[in-house]
Design an enzyme around this catalytic site. Sequence first.
Site, PDB file in Angstrom:
ATOM      1  CB  CYS A   1      59.695  -6.839 100.284  1.00  0.00           C
ATOM      2  SG  CYS A   1      59.749  -6.846  98.479  1.00  0.00           S
TER       3      CYS A   1
ATOM      4  CE  LYS B   1      65.260  -1.992  91.700  1.00  0.00           C
ATOM      5  NZ  LYS B   1      65.084  -3.055  92.635  1.00  0.00           N
TER       6      LYS B   1
ATOM      7  CE  LYS C   1      62.643  -2.199  94.843  1.00  0.00           C
ATOM      8  NZ  LYS C   1      63.154  -3.439  95.452  1.00  0.00           N
TER       9      LYS C   1
END
Length: 333
Positions: free
Chosen positions: A133, A256, A202
């Site tokens: 990422c 999430k 997350k």
Amino acid sequence: MASGRFPTTRLRRLRQNPAVRALVRETRLSPANLVLPLFVRAGKKLRHEISSMPGQYQLSPDEIAREARSAMELGLGGILLFGIPEKKDATGSASYDRSGIVQEAIAAIKEAAPEMLVITDVCFCEYTEHGQCGVLSERGGRVDVDNDATLKLLAKQAVSHAQAGADIVAPSGMMDGMVSAIRAGLDEAGHGHVPILSYAAKYASSFYGPFREAAESAPKLGDRRGYQMDPAAGAGQAMREIELDLAEGADMIMVKPALPYLDIIRDARERFPGVPLAAYNVSGEYSMVKAAAERGWLDEKSVVLESLTAIQRAGATIILTYWAKDVAGWLQA
Ligand code: PBG
């Protein structure tokens, strides 16, 4: 305690028929709070079904525009765009290309459905050849995502999305300082009005498995546990993540995945009342139900409505779900 005849309090009184059940209900799903994630890739009239996510597609910009129109007609709160670029490289440069796939898709959507709220996922995993990422660097013989070098590029990507017409940007990379870097970038570029929905808490979740096929974003080497949260970390760590993101200027926050993390959603709601709180009902949560429903083991509609109700009851005010259109249809029926 009541004396005399037992029981004085009968909770079944308020459950005895549909009318009274509806009267005392506190949680109601609404299409306006649902966001539909969509995957866009180059092409024309392309609808490529994602095998691990039946009913979900990689779509070309013209098809995305049609989806956006139908999402708007169904009254959905928004759509969330993920781009699958034609070329990946070390820095994910396709993500901030003026004529990149997300940028092109936004233009097509804004033409077909100007009122539709467009949220863009801001991350690098779909755009880097290594699938991490952010950009990599080596320190002490160990290759890792370079947090601070990634921040500059995240800001660049977010600005590029805003320039293309994104209404909200949603950084999902779990880099430290990502919200302030993006806020500063947007403000400098004249996009001070564009809100940030931060994927604040997350987790490094195996429930993202099907998504990585959908977005073609699986890491080639290693995993994401060096930046996404450890599922077994204390809930307090999630609260610190959220607190930091808010201090950096996040307008909305996200937890999430959703269903396995209802405790985190609840804690976030209690700790940060008044902050729009999104929960992402992720790909694995979708595919599990789809697979069971295909076998006739679960009833899809009732399981989905129950699950999303639980996510909202836990405290989410916005739910990102691949079922958003289905739910809107079911609620109308
Ligand atoms: C990262 C991103 C991921 C998801 C949304 N944004 C994947 C990951 O972190 O590996 C997962 C969504 C889903 O599983 O539905 N850009």
